[in-house]
Design a protein around this motif. Structure first.
Motif, PDB file in Angstrom:
ATOM      1  N   GLN A  13       0.860  -1.193   0.000  1.00  7.07           N
ATOM      2  CA  GLN A  13       0.000   0.000   0.000  1.00  7.07           C
ATOM      3  C   GLN A  13       0.893   1.238   0.000  1.00  7.07           C
ATOM      4  O   GLN A  13       0.788   2.117   0.820  1.00  7.07           O
ATOM      5  CB  GLN A  13      -0.916   0.004   1.221  1.00  7.07           C
ATOM      6  CG  GLN A  13      -1.865  -1.185   1.257  1.00  7.07           C
ATOM      7  CD  GLN A  13      -2.725  -1.194   2.490  1.00  7.07           C
ATOM      8  OE1 GLN A  13      -2.717  -0.249   3.229  1.00  7.07           O
ATOM      9  NE2 GLN A  13      -3.475  -2.262   2.675  1.00  7.07           N
ATOM     10  N   GLY A  14       1.851   1.220  -0.862  1.00  5.01           N
ATOM     11  CA  GLY A  14       2.807   2.326  -0.892  1.00  5.01           C
ATOM     12  C   GLY A  14       2.227   3.611  -1.436  1.00  5.01           C
ATOM     13  O   GLY A  14       2.868   4.644  -1.379  1.00  5.01           O
ATOM     14  N   GLY A  15       1.053   3.557  -1.976  1.00 11.25           N
ATOM     15  CA  GLY A  15       0.492   4.779  -2.537  1.00 11.25           C
ATOM     16  C   GLY A  15       0.247   5.850  -1.512  1.00 11.25           C
ATOM     17  O   GLY A  15       0.127   7.010  -1.849  1.00 11.25           O
ATOM     18  N   SER A  16       0.154   5.477  -0.219  1.00 10.50           N
ATOM     19  CA  SER A  16      -0.094   6.457   0.823  1.00 10.50           C
ATOM     20  C   SER A  16       1.180   7.108   1.326  1.00 10.50           C
ATOM     21  O   SER A  16       1.137   8.000   2.132  1.00 10.50           O
ATOM     22  CB  SER A  16      -0.811   5.801   2.002  1.00 10.50           C
ATOM     23  OG  SER A  16       0.030   4.807   2.570  1.00 10.50           O
ATOM     24  N   PHE A  17       2.338   6.632   0.873  1.00 16.01           N
ATOM     25  CA  PHE A  17       3.599   7.199   1.342  1.00 16.01           C
ATOM     26  C   PHE A  17       3.983   8.362   0.433  1.00 16.01           C
ATOM     27  O   PHE A  17       3.650   8.382  -0.757  1.00 16.01           O
ATOM     28  CB  PHE A  17       4.716   6.143   1.348  1.00 16.01           C
ATOM     29  CG  PHE A  17       4.371   4.938   2.194  1.00 16.01           C
ATOM     30  CD1 PHE A  17       3.765   5.100   3.413  1.00 16.01           C
ATOM     31  CD2 PHE A  17       4.650   3.658   1.739  1.00 16.01           C
ATOM     32  CE1 PHE A  17       3.465   4.006   4.197  1.00 16.01           C
ATOM     33  CE2 PHE A  17       4.340   2.566   2.522  1.00 16.01           C
ATOM     34  CZ  PHE A  17       3.738   2.743   3.743  1.00 16.01           C
ATOM     35  N   PHE A  18       4.809   9.284   1.032  1.00 18.84           N
ATOM     36  CA  PHE A  18       5.207  10.456   0.287  1.00 18.84           C
ATOM     37  C   PHE A  18       6.490  10.159  -0.482  1.00 18.84           C
ATOM     38  O   PHE A  18       7.538   9.887   0.117  1.00 18.84           O
ATOM     39  CB  PHE A  18       5.439  11.643   1.240  1.00 18.84           C
ATOM     40  CG  PHE A  18       4.208  12.067   1.973  1.00 18.84           C
ATOM     41  CD1 PHE A  18       3.973  11.635   3.270  1.00 18.84           C
ATOM     42  CD2 PHE A  18       3.272  12.897   1.369  1.00 18.84           C
ATOM     43  CE1 PHE A  18       2.853  12.036   3.945  1.00 18.84           C
ATOM     44  CE2 PHE A  18       2.150  13.275   2.036  1.00 18.84           C
ATOM     45  CZ  PHE A  18       1.936  12.835   3.330  1.00 18.84           C
ATOM     46  N   GLU A  19       6.395  10.221  -1.847  1.00 17.70           N
ATOM     47  CA  GLU A  19       7.552  10.057  -2.707  1.00 17.70           C
ATOM     48  C   GLU A  19       8.292   8.766  -2.391  1.00 17.70           C
ATOM     49  O   GLU A  19       9.484   8.747  -2.080  1.00 17.70           O
ATOM     50  CB  GLU A  19       8.484  11.264  -2.561  1.00 17.70           C
ATOM     51  CG  GLU A  19       7.823  12.576  -2.930  1.00 17.70           C
ATOM     52  CD  GLU A  19       8.751  13.744  -2.728  1.00 17.70           C
ATOM     53  OE1 GLU A  19       9.903  13.510  -2.331  1.00 17.70           O
ATOM     54  OE2 GLU A  19       8.315  14.869  -2.987  1.00 17.70           O
ATOM     55  N   SER A  20       7.583   7.616  -2.341  1.00 17.37           N
ATOM     56  CA  SER A  20       8.188   6.326  -1.977  1.00 17.37           C
ATOM     57  C   SER A  20       9.170   5.866  -3.045  1.00 17.37           C
ATOM     58  O   SER A  20       9.020   6.166  -4.226  1.00 17.37           O
ATOM     59  CB  SER A  20       7.093   5.273  -1.800  1.00 17.37           C
ATOM     60  OG  SER A  20       6.216   5.667  -0.780  1.00 17.37           O
ATOM     61  N   VAL A  21      10.180   5.109  -2.616  1.00 15.76           N
ATOM     62  CA  VAL A  21      11.176   4.508  -3.505  1.00 15.76           C
ATOM     63  C   VAL A  21      11.102   2.994  -3.327  1.00 15.76           C
ATOM     64  O   VAL A  21      11.223   2.500  -2.208  1.00 15.76           O
ATOM     65  CB  VAL A  21      12.585   5.023  -3.165  1.00 15.76           C
ATOM     66  CG1 VAL A  21      13.621   4.311  -4.042  1.00 15.76           C
ATOM     67  CG2 VAL A  21      12.650   6.536  -3.390  1.00 15.76           C
ATOM     68  N   CYS A  22      10.892   2.231  -4.407  1.00 13.61           N
ATOM     69  CA  CYS A  22      10.759   0.769  -4.349  1.00 13.61           C
ATOM     70  C   CYS A  22      12.064   0.114  -4.780  1.00 13.61           C
ATOM     71  O   CYS A  22      12.703   0.540  -5.741  1.00 13.61           O
ATOM     72  CB  CYS A  22       9.610   0.294  -5.251  1.00 13.61           C
ATOM     73  SG  CYS A  22       7.995   0.888  -4.694  1.00 13.61           S
ATOM     74  N   LEU A  23      12.435  -0.895  -4.036  1.00 14.08           N
ATOM     75  CA  LEU A  23      13.698  -1.599  -4.276  1.00 14.08           C
ATOM     76  C   LEU A  23      13.421  -3.099  -4.298  1.00 14.08           C
ATOM     77  O   LEU A  23      12.917  -3.653  -3.312  1.00 14.08           O
ATOM     78  CB  LEU A  23      14.704  -1.248  -3.159  1.00 14.08           C
ATOM     79  CG  LEU A  23      16.068  -1.904  -3.238  1.00 14.08           C
ATOM     80  CD1 LEU A  23      16.848  -1.331  -4.422  1.00 14.08           C
ATOM     81  CD2 LEU A  23      16.828  -1.667  -1.943  1.00 14.08           C
TER      82      LEU A  23
END
Length: 657
Positions: A13-23
């Motif tokens: 549910q990363g859409g709620s994070f601010f400017e998330s970076v996925c690794l």
């Protein structure tokens, strides 16, 4: 098989994070990285080659307290419900840390892989930091509310008036513990006949009319039964649908303020009375100052400040209009020029030394010096010079604010002339009072000289060796009598001289003995016994002899008059000098009648006297003389009887050889 082709079921549910970076990463069964996506360089600032092959635990810290806190925050906020979610802390290349949310799954063993796991890491650092700040804010707000004391209390109540929360400070205001008020209706604390009850009841009607903030004053019952006056400020809370949920408010106890209002009013009236009385006392002084004020009013009203900026060497970089008008020159002619040549040569060295002494700790100095204007006329200037330093303490220039004080200097000289004239008039008045004693003092040696002259004549007429020897002895006595007369006249001339003030090194002990000689007849007439306790070692002060004589003559005569009511055998005047650090203390202690006033400093006020028919200027002149010598005069009552007058004079510094 490519990563995009692999069916990785990682629900984030990363859409709620601010400017998330996925690794994305893969770990073998031994716990070492076998692959990591290029996002690593943007996240940690290190190339992938430095991470592949390293242990998972060397890069991701799963036991860090921030990671556990982040996991708790996600559970509380329902960020993820999957059991395979973890949080890890990683160290970035710049030394800062990042907080990652990890979602992983186990990889089955196959011909291509030997098992292990794969996962997706999302940067949740901003979210966790925000959660930490929110938690801190909540704790700070709770501490503030729970710790509120003094005259304030916070409360909430339902629309029906039932209290749902009261801060602990209510005990200090109303004497109730918070739990004793919970569930009560606020109307039970405000009686029907209490002041402010109608306003409190009107709140509900105002709420329906659209009012959203209320401020009123009402009486509230204390646990002891007495009434307390509270100032209420409250605001309603509504649901998103607009439903009135509860009322939040803060109450301030203003009982003491209200009770003190009458006392303050009374004190104000008393103060006004004292001001009127003091105004009457000052009216006489204002009349005396009226003439002086009219002379200097035009100077003050027309005075303008000069503002200049300049660099080392006194070169102007800025001048304001007032200075240009004063110099009668445009700014273009002043800028780039130096003011140092305009300063009188005798003052220039001192001004430069004052400026050179400015430091970041003491950046300003006030200076008065003489200048020559465009017509070569001598003028006096008063300047406040400030050195401008930067944050590193480096001098960047100077700024000065000044004005022309030539008229003020001339006025000071005029006042000094008037004070000198007043001192001389006072000395002449004193001499007039002493004239009979002075005549007696001069008559005695002159009469003796006459007798010895007659005896000399007779012995010379009779001739003979013995008679001639006697005649010679008589001439010696004549000489002594004439010398005594000359000494008296010289002392009187010194006391009444009109010469300008002359400061020189004086031995105060000698001055005190000279005063006793001038007043010798007065001392015998008053039958006063003098007791000396003088500093044995000679101590010099920088003073004017005539003014010192005038001051001590006045003090001696005051003491004689104060002791006139004593028995003749009980008239004693103690005269003492002593050193106290860098000051010489002179004390005259009598056993006379003293004074009834408590504030002995008033004795030195002009036109104030405790003696009927006196002008009240003698001690005021003495104070002026002392101030001219940078000295301080003090009058005090003796514990038993009489008064002590003291003066503290600065000791003259010895010149180094």
């Amino acid at each position: 098989m490519s990563v995009t082709e692999r069916n990785v079921d990682l629900s984030l549910q990363g859409g709620s994070f601010f400017e998330s970076v996925c690794l994305y990463y893969r770990v073998d069964s031994a716990g070492c990285f076998t692959f990591i996506s290029p996002a690593l360089e943007g996240l940690l600032g290190v190339p992938r080659s430095e991470v592949v092959g390293k242990s998972f635990q060397d890069i991701f810290d799963l036991e860090h307290s921030l990671g556990l806190f982040a996991l708790d925050q996600q559970k509380d906020g329902h960020q993820s419900s999957k059991s395979n979610t973890r949080c890890a802390i990683v160290r970035q290349n710049n030394g800062e840390i990042a907080i990652l949310e990890l979602q992983e799954r186990v990889l089955p063993s196959s011909e291509e892989t030997s098992g292990g796991s794969e996962g997706l890491a999302v940067d949740v650092t901003h979210y966790v930091n925000a959660a930490v700040k929110l938690s801190q804010g909540e704790r700070k707000y709770r501490r503030l509310v729970e710790g509120l004391g003094g005259d304030y209390a916070i409360y909430t109540h339902l629309p029906n008036g039932e209290l749902t929360y009261v801060s602990p400070s209510v005990e200090e205001i109303l004497g109730y513990l918070p739990h004793e008020l919970m569930g009560l209706n606020w109307r039970e604390l405000i009686g029907e006949d209490f002041s402010g009850r109608e306003t409190a009841d009107q709140v509900l009607a105002d709420l329906q009319a659209g009012v959203r903030f209320y401020k009123f004053t009402t009486e509230v019952a204390h646990a002891s039964g007495e009434k307390r006056l509270l100032e209420i400020q409250q605001r309603p809370v509504f649901s998103p649908e607009g439903q009135y949920l509860l009322m939040e408010g803060i109450a301030k106890d203003i009982t003491e303020i209200t009770q003190n209002a009458e006392e303050l009013r009374r004190l104000k009236e008393e103060l006004e009375v004292r001001v009127r009385e003091r105004t009457q006392e000052l009216s006489q002084i204002n009349v005396q100052l009226a003439e002086s004020e009219s002379r200097y009013r035009s100077v003050v009203e027309d005075q303008t400040e000069f503002i200049c900026r300049w660099n080392e060497g006194g070169v102007y970089t800025f001048v304001n209009e007032a200075y240009c008008r004063y110099m009668n020159m445009p700014a273009s002619e002043l800028l780039g020029a130096s003011f140092l040549p305009d300063i009188v040569e005798e003052d220039r060295g001192r001004v430069l030394a004052e400026i050179a002494g400015l430091t970041p700790q003491e950046p300003a100095v006030t200076s008065e010096h003489r200048v020559l204007d465009a017509d070569k006329n001598l003028r006096w200037h008063h300047w406040t010079n400030r050195a401008l330093f930067d944050e590193q303490g480096i001098l960047r220039g100077y700024q000065s604010v000044g004005r022309d004080i030539t008229d003020l200097k001339q006025a000071e000289d005029l006042v000094q002339d008037r004070e000198d004239h007043l001192m001389r008039v006072s000395r002449l008045a004193t001499m007039g009072e002493l004239i009979s004693g002075i005549a007696h003092e001069i008559h005695q040696p002159l009469h003796a000289a006459q007798l010895f002259a007659e005896a000399t004549r007779r012995n010379l007429e009779m001739e003979g060796v013995a008679n001639i020897s006697t005649a010679i002895d008589c001439t010696r006595e004549i000489t002594n009598s004439i010398s005594r007369t000359a000494t008296i006249i010289r002392q009187l001339h010194s006391f009444t001289t009109t010469k300008p003030s002359k400061f020189e090194l004086l031995d105060i002990n000698e001055v005190l003995h000279e005063v006793a000689a001038i007043l010798s007849y007065e001392i015998r007439k008053a039958e006063v016994k003098l007791h000396y306790a003088l500093q044995k070692r000679s101590i010099s002060v920088n003073a004017d002899r005539v003014q010192m004589l005038q001051l001590f003559v006045d003090w001696f005569r005051n003491a004689f008059e104060a002791m006139s009511g004593n028995d003749r055998e009980n008239r004693h005047l103690a005269i003492a000098t002593r050193r106290d650090r860098r000051e010489l203390v002179v004390e005259l202690c009598d056993n006379g009648a003293g004074t009834d006033i408590e504030n002995t400093e008033r004795l030195f006020d002009a036109f104030y006297s405790t003696k009927p028919g006196r002008l009240g200027m003698g001690l005021s002149i003495c104070k002026t003389i002392a101030e001219t010598h940078h000295a301080k005069v003090i009058a005090s009552k003796n514990p038993t009887q009489g008064m002590t007058f003291a003066m503290r004079l600065p000791i003259a510094e010895r010149k180094k050889l």
